[in-house]
Write an enzyme that holds these catalytic residues in place. Structure first.
Site, PDB file in Angstrom:
ATOM      1  CB  ALA A  81      -0.932   0.003   1.217  1.00  0.00           C
TER       2      ALA A  81
ATOM      3  CD  GLN B   5      25.614  14.313 -22.437  1.00  0.00           C
ATOM      4  OE1 GLN B   5      25.255  13.441 -21.652  1.00  0.00           O
ATOM      5  NE2 GLN B   5      26.303  14.052 -23.531  1.00  0.00           N
TER       6      GLN B   5
ATOM      7  CD  GLU C 130       5.612  13.901   1.129  1.00  0.00           C
ATOM      8  OE1 GLU C 130       4.388  13.697   1.185  1.00  0.00           O
ATOM      9  OE2 GLU C 130       6.353  13.879   2.129  1.00  0.00           O
TER      10      GLU C 130
END
Length: 377
Positions: free
Chosen positions: A131, A336, A363
């Protein structure tokens, strides 16, 4: 230089204080603590003594009495130096949120001053192995036994597991569904409360995340936060605020990566000129800088709704979604820009890229944010 909003007379001073602590106490320790996976407990105490753990809470309980707009900008500053600390502040602040908004007067007077002062550290226990996004499916149960409840089951993905002094535990006291969930403030030294081995994570290693087993943990009935069976509302209310905090953390992390990439590009020369003067790279950095500013504006716009007492949940979901996706892109592009150097631990951009991934998950995953937003359309 970031031109920060100052909605209160003390805001500029708070930003300066946060920057001073972040530069002096956070930035020098981050890489070493992350490498050793050591939790910076003393740093959290320092923030508590400085008043930076209590900013959005009432002064009567030792809070700073500041709007969320100010708190989030302080959080952004902390995250730009060390994400682990900013995320810990967020978690701790959300523990205080439930007590401050839904707790009894006795709970507020007894627990908030020590929590807000950083003397004790909090943790939230919501998710379970089966859950995560579906919090209403939780199965950890608390049964009434006289003047106490007895909590049984296992919580997963608990930030501060093993280092917290208090756990806010969401568990089932009634039937299935959202109406059968209650919340309790449980002391870490309670018999039967057993934090497990910390998870081995991609990033933010200095913040312990683990399962917590509750083996018939007895909790006094007066430790229930809010009304019995109504704690799902407590969790969702806290999560809306938490999404704003994660958005602010994402902005701070991305700003750090952008600043590092720009500094490198101004100092690195190839083919007789600075690489930032190549249009392909200069335009890339311009796009990244614009994205960071846009994310900051979106986060603070949602925060102002919250500060005015207006509904802000959907805007918080938008802010969390946009800011964390932005942070993932900015940190990846920063690697990069540095080329081979970006792939080494000599520069922090590879760590920031790994940390940014977490923000797209906590969250509520970004897929959940899209669900929240689409349902509101």
């Amino acid at each position: 230089m970031i031109d920060r909003t100052t909605p209160t007379p003390f805001a500029a001073d708070l930003y300066a204080l946060a920057t001073e602590i972040a530069d002096g106490e956070l930035a020098p320790r981050a890489s070493d603590f992350e490498e050793r996976a050591e939790f910076p407990r003393e740093v959290l105490r320092t923030l508590g003594k400085a008043g930076l753990l209590s900013l959005p809470y009432p002064e009567e309980f030792g809070g700073g009495g500041q709007p969320y707009e100010v708190y989030l900008q302080v959080l952004e500053i902390l995250a730009s130096r060390w994400l682990c600390v900013a995320e810990s502040v967020n978690v701790h602040t959300l523990v205080c949120h439930g007590i401050a908004k839904f707790g009894s007067r006795q709970q507020q007077e007894q627990h908030l001053p020590r929590l807000l002062g950083g003397e004790v550290l909090g943790a939230n226990c919501i998710s379970e192995a089966h859950a995560g996004s579906d919090a209403a499916a939780m199965s950890v149960r608390a049964r009434r036994d006289g003047e106490s409840y007895v909590v049984s089951g296992t919580k997963a993905w608990v930030t501060h597991a093993g280092v917290a002094d208090h756990y806010v535990v969401y568990c089932r006291t009634g039937a299935s569904g959202v109406r059968g969930i209650s919340a309790f403030l449980v002391d870490a030294d309670s018999e039967g409360l057993l934090p497990q081995r910390p998870e081995k994570k991609l990033g933010v290693s200095s913040s312990p995340t683990a399962q917590v087993v509750f083996d018939d943990v007895r909790v006094p009935a007066d430790r229930m936060i809010g009304r019995e069976g109504r704690a799902f509302l407590v969790a969702m209310d806290a999560m809306d605020s938490g999404r704003l905090a994660i958005g602010a953390c994402a902005v701070g992390l991305a700003q750090a990566a952008l600043d590092h990439a720009v500094t490198y590009a101004k100092g690195r020369e190839q083919f007789g000129q600075r690489i930032i003067d190549f249009q392909g790279l200069g335009f890339l950095l311009a796009d990244l800088a614009t994205s960071v500013s846009a994310a900051r504006a979106l986060v603070l716009s949602a925060a102002r709704l919250r500060d005015r007492g207006k509904p802000f949940g959907v805007e918080a979901a938008k802010a969390k979604l946009f800011a964390t996706d932005m942070a993932m892109r900015v940190t990846t592009e920063a690697v990069q820009v540095l080329g081979g150097y970006g792939y080494t631990t000599d520069h922090p951009v590879e760590r920031w890229m790994r940390e940014a991934k977490l923000l797209q998950i906590v969250e509520g995953t970004n897929q959940i944010q899209r669900l929240v937003i689409s349902r509101a359309l």
